[in-house]
Design a protein around this motif. Structure first.
Motif, mmCIF file in Angstrom:
data_model
loop_
_atom_site.group_PDB
_atom_site.id
_atom_site.type_symbol
_atom_site.label_atom_id
_atom_site.label_comp_id
_atom_site.label_asym_id
_atom_site.label_seq_id
_atom_site.Cartn_x
_atom_site.Cartn_y
_atom_site.Cartn_z
ATOM 1 N N TYR A 96 83.390 35.459 -49.933
ATOM 2 C CA TYR A 96 82.958 34.161 -50.929
ATOM 3 C C TYR A 96 82.565 33.848 -52.679
ATOM 4 C CZ TYR A 96 83.557 32.220 -46.065
ATOM 5 O OH TYR A 96 83.862 31.856 -45.087
ATOM 6 N N LEU A 97 82.879 33.088 -53.225
ATOM 7 C CA LEU A 97 82.550 32.937 -54.163
ATOM 8 C C LEU A 97 81.152 32.343 -54.706
ATOM 9 C CD1 LEU A 97 83.861 34.351 -56.621
ATOM 10 C CD2 LEU A 97 85.537 31.981 -56.934
ATOM 11 N N ALA A 98 80.211 33.230 -54.559
ATOM 12 C CA ALA A 98 78.732 32.896 -54.895
ATOM 13 C C ALA A 98 77.735 33.504 -56.213
ATOM 14 C CB ALA A 98 77.937 32.383 -53.339
ATOM 15 N N LYS A 179 82.356 33.961 -35.579
ATOM 16 C CA LYS A 179 82.279 33.430 -33.818
ATOM 17 C C LYS A 179 81.428 33.388 -33.286
ATOM 18 C CE LYS A 179 85.223 37.152 -32.306
ATOM 19 N NZ LYS A 179 85.505 38.766 -32.321
ATOM 20 N N LEU A 180 79.872 33.129 -34.273
ATOM 21 C CA LEU A 180 78.666 32.659 -33.994
ATOM 22 C C LEU A 180 78.266 31.536 -34.887
ATOM 23 C CD1 LEU A 180 77.155 36.550 -33.473
ATOM 24 C CD2 LEU A 180 77.104 34.909 -31.458
ATOM 25 N N GLY A 181 79.227 31.259 -35.745
ATOM 26 C CA GLY A 181 79.103 29.963 -36.602
ATOM 27 C C GLY A 181 78.808 30.295 -37.970
ATOM 28 N N TRP A 214 75.678 32.169 -44.223
ATOM 29 C CA TRP A 214 75.843 30.740 -44.072
ATOM 30 C C TRP A 214 75.819 29.629 -42.871
ATOM 31 C CZ3 TRP A 214 79.717 30.695 -48.499
ATOM 32 C CH2 TRP A 214 78.692 30.937 -49.900
ATOM 33 N N PRO A 215 75.288 28.680 -42.629
ATOM 34 C CA PRO A 215 75.605 27.868 -41.269
ATOM 35 C C PRO A 215 77.385 27.207 -41.122
ATOM 36 C CG PRO A 215 74.295 27.237 -42.328
ATOM 37 C CD PRO A 215 74.198 28.353 -43.605
ATOM 38 N N SER A 227 70.977 27.931 -48.207
ATOM 39 C CA SER A 227 70.010 28.993 -47.822
ATOM 40 C C SER A 227 70.270 29.354 -46.101
ATOM 41 C CB SER A 227 69.403 29.993 -48.259
ATOM 42 O OG SER A 227 68.502 30.847 -47.582
ATOM 43 N N PHE A 228 70.200 30.634 -45.540
ATOM 44 C CA PHE A 228 70.196 29.550 -44.057
ATOM 45 C C PHE A 228 68.500 30.194 -43.807
ATOM 46 C CE2 PHE A 228 70.236 30.959 -39.067
ATOM 47 C CZ PHE A 228 71.605 30.371 -38.854
#
Ligand code: Q0Z
Length: 287
Positions: A96-98, A179-181, A214-215, A227-228
């Motif tokens: 992802y672009l961060a 798979k865990l979101g 990320w959630p 941020s998580f």
């Protein structure tokens, strides 16, 4: 004496010791940094969460690549590991672009020599994950480098090998997290070479300090993502109007508690193990 432990170095939130010629001890503290400043307030158990998560991923990915982990200590925050010759590059994979990837893309349309499609949004998923190595800065920020600069530092053969392994590791862990979101936006890996010349995954792996988690249910491309783990801390610091230079602010109890809960949530979601079980016996992280 055999129990003389040499202090080799300090990271922002970790300490490194030599146990003997072949083994090191990595100790993760409960310190937390934000905006590159270590805060005066600790997050209880943060070091244990990160040590347990890293050990979990070393165990989960051991069939893809050998790693440096030898043992977890009973304190849950100390990892005995093989002493390696570390490669002088940070092996970053971005899906992802961060962060600096987004900044480089805005300025040049490229990240580390990867030309990307036009019109991508901040935090958007890339067409495919890319290997975006960086130099290891002694002070200040790591500098993103392209294949030619990376190959000049480690050799072409090694570069190809760490690129392939890093992408495999990212694919494996990001699929599991999805798979865990949880989105694994990007990750920074470090490799060393053992006495036989084999590449070994080292340092910490797939922790919130070395990765962006990320959630998935809050994912909104087009801006920065919460941020998580550190969002409460960042939001609190922003609310103070702190100038982000040393020293940082003390954190109030509710911010400490909320952040500790987020770290423990991340541990439990990713590992499927109750954190209390890890505290009682850190070996449970190894499966
Ligand atoms: C890790 C670091 C820390 C300060 C060196 N298995 C290994 N063999 C040789 N060297 C290292 C490792 Cl992990 C190594 N670092 C990063 C960690 C404090 C610096 F806890 N530096």
């Amino acid at each position: 004496m055999s129990d003389t432990v040499m202090h080799l170095g300090s990271g922002k939130v970790r300490e490194l010791y030599a146990l003997d010629d072949e083994r090191l001890l990595l100790v993760a503290s409960d310190r937390i940094s934000t905006f590159d400043v270590v805060l005066p307030t600790e997050i209880p158990d943060k070091g244990r969460v990160l040590t347990g998560l890293s050990a979990f991923w070393f165990a989960q990915t051991g069939a893809l690549v050998p790693n440096h982990l030898l043992a977890l200590r009973e304190d849950g925050r100390s990892t005995e590991c093989r002493r390696l010759e570390m490669l002088p590059i940070e092996c970053v994979v971005r899906g992802y672009l961060a962060g600096s990837g987004w900044k480089d893309y805005l300025a040049t349309g490229e990240v580390c020599g990867h030309r990307l499609p036009i019109g991508l949004l901040e935090s958007q998923q890339l067409p495919e994950p890319i290997f975006t190595p960086a130099t290891k800065a002694q002070t200040g920020h790591d500098e993103n480098i392209d294949r030619a600069a990376g190959a000049a530092l480690v050799g072409e053969g090694r570069y190809d090998e760490v690129e392939r392994l890093s992408l495999e590791l990212y694919r494996s862990v990001s699929e599991r997290a999805a798979k865990l979101g949880i989105i694994l936006a990007d990750t920074k890996l470090e490799f060393g070479v053992d006495a036989e010349g084999r590449l070994v995954l080292a340092d910490e792996a797939f922790t919130p300090d070395s990765s962006r988690f990320w959630p998935a249910d809050e994912f909104r491309p087009g801006g920065p993502q919460p941020s998580f783990d550190k969002q409460f801390v960042r939001d609190y610091c922003e609310s103070l109007g702190w100038d982000k230079t040393y020293p940082g602010p003390e954190l109030p109890a509710d911010v400490v508690d909320g952040t500790r809960t987020r770290y423990i949530d991340a541990f439990e979601r990713l590992t499927g193990t109750e954190f209390g079980r890890y505290l009682a016996d850190p070996g449970v992280a190894l499966g």
